[in-house]
Design a protein around this motif. Structure first.
Motif, PDB file in Angstrom:
ATOM      1  N   LYS A 161       0.842  -1.194   0.000  1.00  0.00           N
ATOM      2  CA  LYS A 161       0.000   0.000   0.000  1.00  0.00           C
ATOM      3  C   LYS A 161       0.876   1.243   0.000  1.00  0.00           C
ATOM      4  O   LYS A 161       1.957   1.252   0.579  1.00  0.00           O
ATOM      5  CB  LYS A 161      -0.888   0.022   1.256  1.00  0.00           C
ATOM      6  CG  LYS A 161      -1.804  -1.159   1.388  1.00  0.00           C
ATOM      7  CD  LYS A 161      -2.941  -1.050   0.437  1.00  0.00           C
ATOM      8  CE  LYS A 161      -3.913  -2.193   0.676  1.00  0.00           C
ATOM      9  NZ  LYS A 161      -4.806  -2.406  -0.408  1.00  0.00           N
TER      10      LYS A 161
ATOM     11  N   TRP B 216       2.410   2.499  -9.570  1.00  0.00           N
ATOM     12  CA  TRP B 216       1.264   3.374  -9.300  1.00  0.00           C
ATOM     13  C   TRP B 216       1.286   4.615 -10.181  1.00  0.00           C
ATOM     14  O   TRP B 216       0.279   5.287 -10.338  1.00  0.00           O
ATOM     15  CB  TRP B 216       1.242   3.794  -7.847  1.00  0.00           C
ATOM     16  CG  TRP B 216       1.144   2.657  -6.893  1.00  0.00           C
ATOM     17  CD1 TRP B 216       0.408   1.507  -7.049  1.00  0.00           C
ATOM     18  CD2 TRP B 216       1.805   2.521  -5.639  1.00  0.00           C
ATOM     19  NE1 TRP B 216       0.572   0.688  -5.970  1.00  0.00           N
ATOM     20  CE2 TRP B 216       1.421   1.279  -5.086  1.00  0.00           C
ATOM     21  CE3 TRP B 216       2.679   3.331  -4.926  1.00  0.00           C
ATOM     22  CZ2 TRP B 216       1.879   0.841  -3.850  1.00  0.00           C
ATOM     23  CZ3 TRP B 216       3.130   2.893  -3.686  1.00  0.00           C
ATOM     24  CH2 TRP B 216       2.733   1.664  -3.171  1.00  0.00           C
TER      25      TRP B 216
ATOM     26  N   SER C 219      -3.339   0.904 -11.663  1.00  0.00           N
ATOM     27  CA  SER C 219      -2.897   0.291 -10.410  1.00  0.00           C
ATOM     28  C   SER C 219      -2.809   1.346  -9.297  1.00  0.00           C
ATOM     29  O   SER C 219      -3.192   1.090  -8.152  1.00  0.00           O
ATOM     30  CB  SER C 219      -1.540  -0.376 -10.619  1.00  0.00           C
ATOM     31  OG  SER C 219      -1.044  -0.897  -9.424  1.00  0.00           O
TER      32      SER C 219
ATOM     33  N   ALA D 270      -4.943   1.557  -5.877  1.00  0.00           N
ATOM     34  CA  ALA D 270      -4.273   1.635  -4.574  1.00  0.00           C
ATOM     35  C   ALA D 270      -4.822   2.778  -3.739  1.00  0.00           C
ATOM     36  O   ALA D 270      -4.992   2.640  -2.525  1.00  0.00           O
ATOM     37  CB  ALA D 270      -2.764   1.805  -4.775  1.00  0.00           C
TER      38      ALA D 270
ATOM     39  N   ASP E 278      -8.506   1.904  -2.758  1.00  0.00           N
ATOM     40  CA  ASP E 278      -8.535   0.851  -1.745  1.00  0.00           C
ATOM     41  C   ASP E 278      -8.272   1.408  -0.349  1.00  0.00           C
ATOM     42  O   ASP E 278      -8.714   0.841   0.636  1.00  0.00           O
ATOM     43  CB  ASP E 278      -7.486  -0.227  -2.042  1.00  0.00           C
ATOM     44  CG  ASP E 278      -7.887  -1.122  -3.194  1.00  0.00           C
ATOM     45  OD1 ASP E 278      -9.057  -1.055  -3.627  1.00  0.00           O
ATOM     46  OD2 ASP E 278      -7.020  -1.880  -3.679  1.00  0.00           O
TER      47      ASP E 278
END
Length: 99
Positions: free
Chosen positions: A12, A55, A76, A80, A83
């Protein structure tokens, strides 16, 4: 250019990385800023770690400032960031909270 991690990476973003990535969510093409809200350059380490994680991606080279990393948010990176967020859906017609 940094090599992105595999797409399924579960790592993360840190708070600093997430703050930078979040700024690309509402920009055309997902353009990520070169400067923060206070007018300071975004740390190169933050940019490079996001590139390495997949990212963000290099968008284009700036011939006037070749040392600047002009980047954009990847799918992506978008995932991230999303999320990390808690989203609560509300049905305004019913006035009932839906989770």
């Amino acid at each position: 250019m940094a090599t992105p991690r595999r797409p399924g990476s579960r790592r993360k973003p840190t708070d600093q990385q997430a703050a930078w990535l979040r700024r690309g969510l509402d920009q055309p093409g997902g353009k990520l800023p070169l400067f923060d809200d206070n007018g300071q350059r975004v740390k190169r380490q933050t940019i490079e770690s996001c590139l390495k994680a997949g990212w963000a991606e290099r968008w284009f080279d700036n011939p006037m400032k070749p040392d600047w990393l002009v980047c954009r948010l990847t799918e992506s990176g978008r995932n991230a960031i999303l999320d990390r967020s808690t989203v609560i859906a509300v049905d305004f017609q019913q006035g009932v909270r839906v989770e």
